[in-house]
Write a protein that holds these residues in place. Structure first.
Motif, PDB file in Angstrom:
ATOM      1  N   ASN A 152     -53.938   1.126  82.955  1.00 34.69           N
ATOM      2  CA  ASN A 152     -53.691   1.207  84.394  1.00 34.69           C
ATOM      3  C   ASN A 152     -53.429  -0.139  85.062  1.00 34.69           C
ATOM      4  O   ASN A 152     -53.210  -0.193  86.266  1.00 34.69           O
ATOM      5  N   VAL A 153     -53.459  -1.227  84.303  1.00 35.84           N
ATOM      6  CA  VAL A 153     -53.172  -2.545  84.876  1.00 35.84           C
ATOM      7  C   VAL A 153     -51.659  -2.660  85.061  1.00 35.84           C
ATOM      8  O   VAL A 153     -50.902  -2.548  84.090  1.00 35.84           O
ATOM      9  N   PRO A 154     -51.203  -2.876  86.290  1.00 33.28           N
ATOM     10  CA  PRO A 154     -49.759  -2.950  86.517  1.00 33.28           C
ATOM     11  C   PRO A 154     -49.158  -4.264  86.003  1.00 33.28           C
ATOM     12  O   PRO A 154     -49.841  -5.274  85.899  1.00 33.28           O
ATOM     13  N   ILE A 155     -47.863  -4.207  85.703  1.00 29.27           N
ATOM     14  CA  ILE A 155     -47.122  -5.429  85.378  1.00 29.27           C
ATOM     15  C   ILE A 155     -46.975  -6.203  86.689  1.00 29.27           C
ATOM     16  O   ILE A 155     -46.553  -5.638  87.696  1.00 29.27           O
ATOM     17  N   PRO A 156     -47.329  -7.486  86.718  1.00 29.88           N
ATOM     18  CA  PRO A 156     -47.204  -8.265  87.965  1.00 29.88           C
ATOM     19  C   PRO A 156     -45.757  -8.348  88.440  1.00 29.88           C
ATOM     20  O   PRO A 156     -44.818  -8.293  87.639  1.00 29.88           O
ATOM     21  N   MET A 168     -41.842 -13.288  81.489  1.00 30.44           N
ATOM     22  CA  MET A 168     -42.746 -12.147  81.559  1.00 30.44           C
ATOM     23  C   MET A 168     -41.943 -10.875  81.797  1.00 30.44           C
ATOM     24  O   MET A 168     -42.194  -9.851  81.172  1.00 30.44           O
ATOM     25  N   HIS A 169     -40.950 -10.943  82.669  1.00 26.75           N
ATOM     26  CA  HIS A 169     -40.149  -9.760  82.975  1.00 26.75           C
ATOM     27  C   HIS A 169     -39.337  -9.325  81.766  1.00 26.75           C
ATOM     28  O   HIS A 169     -39.250  -8.146  81.454  1.00 26.75           O
ATOM     29  N   ALA A 170     -38.743 -10.265  81.074  1.00 28.46           N
ATOM     30  CA  ALA A 170     -37.938  -9.932  79.901  1.00 28.46           C
ATOM     31  C   ALA A 170     -38.788  -9.306  78.804  1.00 28.46           C
ATOM     32  O   ALA A 170     -38.406  -8.312  78.198  1.00 28.46           O
ATOM     33  N   PHE A 171     -39.961  -9.873  78.542  1.00 28.91           N
ATOM     34  CA  PHE A 171     -40.785  -9.402  77.436  1.00 28.91           C
ATOM     35  C   PHE A 171     -41.679  -8.224  77.811  1.00 28.91           C
ATOM     36  O   PHE A 171     -41.948  -7.368  76.978  1.00 28.91           O
ATOM     37  N   TRP A 172     -42.185  -8.188  79.029  1.00 30.99           N
ATOM     38  CA  TRP A 172     -43.108  -7.121  79.397  1.00 30.99           C
ATOM     39  C   TRP A 172     -42.411  -5.924  80.027  1.00 30.99           C
ATOM     40  O   TRP A 172     -42.767  -4.800  79.765  1.00 30.99           O
ATOM     41  N   LEU A 173     -41.409  -6.159  80.861  1.00 24.14           N
ATOM     42  CA  LEU A 173     -40.747  -5.044  81.526  1.00 24.14           C
ATOM     43  C   LEU A 173     -39.629  -4.436  80.692  1.00 24.14           C
ATOM     44  O   LEU A 173     -39.325  -3.269  80.807  1.00 24.14           O
ATOM     45  N   GLU A 174     -38.992  -5.246  79.853  1.00 22.82           N
ATOM     46  CA  GLU A 174     -37.870  -4.762  79.063  1.00 22.82           C
ATOM     47  C   GLU A 174     -38.202  -4.724  77.573  1.00 22.82           C
ATOM     48  O   GLU A 174     -37.319  -4.782  76.731  1.00 22.82           O
ATOM     49  N   LEU A 175     -39.476  -4.600  77.266  1.00 24.52           N
ATOM     50  CA  LEU A 175     -39.939  -4.626  75.881  1.00 24.52           C
ATOM     51  C   LEU A 175     -39.257  -3.565  75.027  1.00 24.52           C
ATOM     52  O   LEU A 175     -38.850  -3.827  73.905  1.00 24.52           O
ATOM     53  N   LYS A 176     -39.091  -2.387  75.581  1.00 22.67           N
ATOM     54  CA  LYS A 176     -38.525  -1.276  74.805  1.00 22.67           C
ATOM     55  C   LYS A 176     -37.047  -1.456  74.490  1.00 22.67           C
ATOM     56  O   LYS A 176     -36.529  -0.862  73.563  1.00 22.67           O
ATOM     57  N   SER A 177     -36.352  -2.274  75.262  1.00 23.62           N
ATOM     58  CA  SER A 177     -34.916  -2.437  75.024  1.00 23.62           C
ATOM     59  C   SER A 177     -34.631  -3.350  73.835  1.00 23.62           C
ATOM     60  O   SER A 177     -33.511  -3.372  73.333  1.00 23.62           O
ATOM     61  N   ALA A 178     -35.630  -4.137  73.408  1.00 22.35           N
ATOM     62  CA  ALA A 178     -35.505  -5.043  72.255  1.00 22.35           C
ATOM     63  C   ALA A 178     -34.304  -5.976  72.378  1.00 22.35           C
ATOM     64  O   ALA A 178     -33.654  -6.312  71.402  1.00 22.35           O
ATOM     65  N   LYS A 179     -34.013  -6.413  73.593  1.00 21.96           N
ATOM     66  CA  LYS A 179     -32.899  -7.336  73.823  1.00 21.96           C
ATOM     67  C   LYS A 179     -33.338  -8.796  73.734  1.00 21.96           C
ATOM     68  O   LYS A 179     -32.534  -9.687  73.850  1.00 21.96           O
TER      69      LYS A 179
END
Length: 189
Positions: A152-156, A168-179
Motif C-alpha cells: 500500500n506504499v505509493p510510488i512517490p 525512480m520513475h523509469a525503474f519504479w513506474l515503468e518496471l514492467k515495460s523492461a525498457k
C-alpha cells in the motif's frame, strides 16, 4: 549552490523476498557520486534538495549496524561524509560500498544495515511527503502485516534528487515495460 554533479552512475539492485525480509520488486537505486558535497553546509544543502522534491521528515546520522526495513515508506539516504559497506536484502544479500556524494533510494520492505561501524559515514535520510517510518527487523511475527503495508506504499511523485526527471520513475513506474537497462552510466551536457 547546485550540488548535483553532471556525470554520475546509476546502479540498480534487485532484492527478492528471503522469507525473513520481504525486500521489493522495485530495485534499490544507487546514484553513485551524484552529489558534490561542499565542506560547509553540506547537510543543509542535501536536506534542501530532498525537501524541494517532496522528501522530508529528515534526520542526520549514521546507518544502524543491524538489519531493518520500513513497511510504511520508502527511504532516501544521502551520504554527506565518510564511507561504509552496507548489506542490502538480509543475511545473504548484496554488499554495496557507499561514500560521500552517493545517494541510495531504498524501496519499502528492503532490509539494510551497515557492516562498518555505525558512524563511519554520515547521511541525511528522508521520506516521501514527510511520511513517518516504522522499524521492522525480520522477526517471524512481523509478516504478513508488513507485506500488506508495503503493497500500500505509493510510488512517490518525485525522485528525491531529480524531481520528475529521476530514474525512480523509469525503474519504479515503468518496471514492467523492461525498457531500462541496469547499471547504465548517465552524463548530462
Amino acid at each position: 549552490m547546485k550540488i548535483i554533479r553532471k556525470t554520475f552512475q546509476t546502479k540498480t539492485y534487485y532484492l527478492h523476498d528471503t522469507g525473513k525480509f520481504p525486500n521489493s520488486t522495485n530495485p534499490v537505486l544507487h546514484y553513485k557520486n551524484v552529489l558534490h558535497i561542499p565542506i560547509f553546509m553540506g547537510a543543509r544543502l542535501v536536506r534542501e534538495l530532498f525537501r524541494e522534491n517532496g522528501w522530508f521528515n529528515s534526520w542526520k546520522s549514521g546507518i544502524f549496524e543491524f538489519s531493518h526495513y520500513h513497511s510504511i515508506t520508502h527511504e532516501v539516504l544521502g551520504v554527506i561524509s565518510g564511507k561504509a559497506t552496507l548489506l542490502l536484502g538480509g543475511e545473504n544479500g548484496l554488499q554495496v560500498r557507499v561514500e560521500k556524494g552517493d545517494v541510495l533510494l531504498i524501496p519499502a520492505g528492503v532490509a539494510h544495515r551497515n557492516l562498518s561501524p555505525e558512524h563511519s559515514l554520515t547521511c541525511i535520510g528522508a521520506y516521501p511527503d514527510g511520511r513517518d517510518y516504522d522499524m521492522n527487523y525480520g522477526h517471524e511475527d512481523e509478516r504478513p502485516q508488513t507485506d500488506i503495508r508495503i503493497r500500500n506504499v505509493p510510488i512517490p511523485s518525485k525522485d528525491p534528487v531529480f524531481g520528475t526527471e529521476g530514474d525512480m520513475h523509469a525503474f519504479w513506474l515503468e518496471l514492467k515495460s523492461a525498457k531500462v537497462s541496469p547499471n547504465r552510466v548517465f552524463s548530462e551536457s
